[in-house]
Design a protein around this motif. Structure first.
Motif, mmCIF file in Angstrom:
data_model
loop_
_atom_site.group_PDB
_atom_site.id
_atom_site.type_symbol
_atom_site.label_atom_id
_atom_site.label_comp_id
_atom_site.label_asym_id
_atom_site.label_seq_id
_atom_site.Cartn_x
_atom_site.Cartn_y
_atom_site.Cartn_z
ATOM 1 N N ALA A 1 0.837 -1.206 0.000
ATOM 2 C CA ALA A 1 0.000 0.000 0.000
ATOM 3 C C ALA A 1 0.871 1.255 0.000
ATOM 4 O O ALA A 1 0.589 2.219 -0.728
ATOM 5 N N LEU A 2 1.946 1.251 0.803
ATOM 6 C CA LEU A 2 2.859 2.393 0.816
ATOM 7 C C LEU A 2 3.527 2.569 -0.543
ATOM 8 O O LEU A 2 3.738 3.693 -0.999
ATOM 9 N N THR A 3 3.857 1.475 -1.193
ATOM 10 C CA THR A 3 4.449 1.551 -2.531
ATOM 11 C C THR A 3 3.481 2.218 -3.498
ATOM 12 O O THR A 3 3.882 3.071 -4.304
ATOM 13 N N ALA A 4 2.217 1.861 -3.433
ATOM 14 C CA ALA A 4 1.214 2.472 -4.312
ATOM 15 C C ALA A 4 1.038 3.952 -3.998
ATOM 16 O O ALA A 4 0.929 4.782 -4.911
ATOM 17 N N VAL A 5 1.024 4.309 -2.717
ATOM 18 C CA VAL A 5 0.882 5.716 -2.328
ATOM 19 C C VAL A 5 2.075 6.521 -2.810
ATOM 20 O O VAL A 5 1.920 7.624 -3.360
ATOM 21 N N VAL A 6 3.287 5.986 -2.627
ATOM 22 C CA VAL A 6 4.493 6.684 -3.076
ATOM 23 C C VAL A 6 4.467 6.867 -4.590
ATOM 24 O O VAL A 6 4.790 7.937 -5.104
ATOM 25 N N ALA A 7 4.070 5.835 -5.320
ATOM 26 C CA ALA A 7 4.003 5.936 -6.784
ATOM 27 C C ALA A 7 3.013 7.027 -7.206
ATOM 28 O O ALA A 7 3.300 7.801 -8.128
ATOM 29 N N CYS A 8 1.881 7.092 -6.545
ATOM 30 C CA CYS A 8 0.890 8.132 -6.876
ATOM 31 C C CYS A 8 1.421 9.528 -6.557
ATOM 32 O O CYS A 8 1.240 10.468 -7.344
ATOM 33 N N LEU A 9 2.097 9.681 -5.426
ATOM 34 C CA LEU A 9 2.660 10.986 -5.069
ATOM 35 C C LEU A 9 3.740 11.420 -6.056
ATOM 36 O O LEU A 9 3.808 12.593 -6.436
ATOM 37 N N ILE A 10 4.577 10.478 -6.477
ATOM 38 C CA ILE A 10 5.622 10.797 -7.439
ATOM 39 C C ILE A 10 4.998 11.204 -8.768
ATOM 40 O O ILE A 10 5.444 12.164 -9.414
ATOM 41 N N ALA A 11 3.973 10.497 -9.198
ATOM 42 C CA ALA A 11 3.291 10.845 -10.451
ATOM 43 C C ALA A 11 2.642 12.225 -10.357
ATOM 44 O O ALA A 11 2.712 13.013 -11.311
ATOM 45 N N LEU A 12 2.035 12.530 -9.228
ATOM 46 C CA LEU A 12 1.427 13.853 -9.043
ATOM 47 C C LEU A 12 2.477 14.949 -9.053
ATOM 48 O O LEU A 12 2.268 16.028 -9.627
ATOM 49 N N GLN A 13 3.610 14.692 -8.416
ATOM 50 C CA GLN A 13 4.675 15.687 -8.399
ATOM 51 C C GLN A 13 5.222 15.910 -9.808
ATOM 52 O O GLN A 13 5.412 17.053 -10.230
ATOM 53 N N ALA A 14 5.476 14.845 -10.533
ATOM 54 C CA ALA A 14 5.986 14.974 -11.902
ATOM 55 C C ALA A 14 4.979 15.730 -12.773
ATOM 56 O O ALA A 14 5.363 16.626 -13.541
ATOM 57 N N GLY A 15 3.708 15.383 -12.650
ATOM 58 C CA GLY A 15 2.679 16.087 -13.414
ATOM 59 C C GLY A 15 2.608 17.549 -13.049
ATOM 60 O O GLY A 15 2.462 18.414 -13.922
ATOM 61 N N GLY A 16 2.720 17.852 -11.769
ATOM 62 C CA GLY A 16 2.700 19.247 -11.327
ATOM 63 C C GLY A 16 3.873 20.043 -11.878
ATOM 64 O O GLY A 16 3.709 21.194 -12.307
ATOM 65 N N LEU A 17 5.055 19.440 -11.871
ATOM 66 C CA LEU A 17 6.220 20.135 -12.417
ATOM 67 C C LEU A 17 6.099 20.357 -13.917
ATOM 68 O O LEU A 17 6.425 21.433 -14.430
ATOM 69 N N ILE A 18 5.619 19.351 -14.620
ATOM 70 C CA ILE A 18 5.461 19.485 -16.075
ATOM 71 C C ILE A 18 4.400 20.532 -16.400
ATOM 72 O O ILE A 18 4.604 21.394 -17.261
ATOM 73 N N LEU A 19 3.265 20.481 -15.704
ATOM 74 C CA LEU A 19 2.210 21.463 -15.963
ATOM 75 C C LEU A 19 2.631 22.868 -15.556
ATOM 76 O O LEU A 19 2.298 23.847 -16.233
ATOM 77 N N GLY A 20 3.366 22.983 -14.452
ATOM 78 C CA GLY A 20 3.858 24.297 -14.028
ATOM 79 C C GLY A 20 4.808 24.893 -15.047
ATOM 80 O O GLY A 20 4.701 26.080 -15.402
ATOM 81 N N SER A 21 5.718 24.086 -15.541
ATOM 82 C CA SER A 21 6.642 24.554 -16.570
ATOM 83 C C SER A 21 5.892 24.930 -17.837
ATOM 84 O O SER A 21 6.189 25.950 -18.477
ATOM 85 N N HIS A 22 4.891 24.135 -18.198
ATOM 86 C CA HIS A 22 4.090 24.431 -19.386
ATOM 87 C C HIS A 22 3.362 25.761 -19.231
ATOM 88 O O HIS A 22 3.303 26.560 -20.179
ATOM 89 N N LYS A 23 2.792 26.014 -18.068
ATOM 90 C CA LYS A 23 2.080 27.281 -17.837
ATOM 91 C C LYS A 23 3.027 28.470 -17.953
ATOM 92 O O LYS A 23 2.680 29.505 -18.535
ATOM 93 N N ILE A 24 4.231 28.337 -17.373
ATOM 94 C CA ILE A 24 5.195 29.441 -17.441
ATOM 95 C C ILE A 24 5.620 29.685 -18.889
ATOM 96 O O ILE A 24 5.694 30.831 -19.343
ATOM 97 N N VAL A 25 5.891 28.616 -19.634
ATOM 98 C CA VAL A 25 6.290 28.758 -21.039
ATOM 99 C C VAL A 25 5.148 29.361 -21.848
ATOM 100 O O VAL A 25 5.378 30.225 -22.714
#
Length: 168
Positions: free
Chosen positions: A17-41
Motif C-alpha cells: 500500500a505504501l508503494t502504491a501511495v508513493v508511486a501516486c505521489l511521485i506521479a502527481l509531483q511529476a505532473g505538477g512540475l510538467i504542468l507548471g513549466s508548461h504554464k510558465i512557457v
C-alpha cells in the motif's frame, strides 16, 4: 506472542500500500512540475507574441524579454544547487545508483535536496534550457520514497513502526 503475529500478517500488505501511495505521489509531483513549466512557457510565449506585434523593434524587445527571464531564473537555479543542496545538481541517477549499491549519502535524500531539485527543475525547464527531466524525476522519486521509508519524525521520534522503516 499473538499480537506480534497478528501485526506481522499486515506488514506485506502495508508495504504494498505504501508503494502504491508513493508511486501516486511521485506521479502527481511529476505532473505538477510538467504542468507548471508548461504554464510558465505559455505565459512567456504570450508575452513574446504581444511584444513582436507591438511595433518596430518588437522582435528585439521579445528577445530581450526572453533573455531577461532566462538569466535570473538560471542564476537562481545555480544558486540553489551551489549553496542550498549540492546533491540537487546533475541528473540524480548516480546518487540513486550509489545509494542502492550501499554508499551512504545522507544529504542526497533530504527535504532540502527535494525542494532545491524541484524548484530548480521547474525554473530550468521553464527558462528553455536543454535539461532532461528523466534523471531528476528519478531522483525526486527516490527522495519521496526515502521520506516514506523513514516515516514521519517528530522531536526525533519516528511515528512508523520499526518493521516498516527503511534500512538506513
Amino acid at each position: 506472542s499473538e499480537e506480534v503475529n497478528s501485526f506481522l500478517g499486515w506488514v506485506s500488505p502495508m508495504k504494498w500500500a505504501l508503494t502504491a501511495v508513493v508511486a501516486c505521489l511521485i506521479a502527481l509531483q511529476a505532473g505538477g512540475l510538467i504542468l507548471g513549466s508548461h504554464k510558465i512557457v505559455h505565459w512567456k510565449l504570450h508575452v513574446v507574441d504581444d511584444l513582436v506585434v507591438s511595433g518596430p523593434g518588437g522582435q528585439l524587445y521579445a528577445f530581450a524579454f526572453l533573455l531577461a527571464y532566462a538569466l535570473p531564473v538560471s542564476f537562481v537555479s545555480a544558486l540553489l544547487v551551489t549553496y542550498v543542496a549540492p546533491h540537487a545538481g546533475g541528473s540524480g541517477i548516480p546518487e540513486i545508483k550509489a545509494y542502492l549499491n550501499g554508499i551512504s549519502m545522507p544529504q542526497a535524500f533530504t527535504f532540502r535536496t527535494w525542494l532545491s531539485r524541484s524548484l530548480g527543475l521547474l525554473l530550468v525547464t521553464s527558462a528553455g534550457l536543454f535539461a532532461g527531466t528523466e534523471g531528476p524525476f528519478a531522483h525526486l522519486g527516490g527522495i519521496v520514497a526515502a521520506g516514506f521509508s523513514d516515516g514521519l519524525i517528530i522531536n526525533g521520534k519516528s511515528l512508523w513502526p520499526i518493521i516498516l522503516m527503511g534500512h538506513r
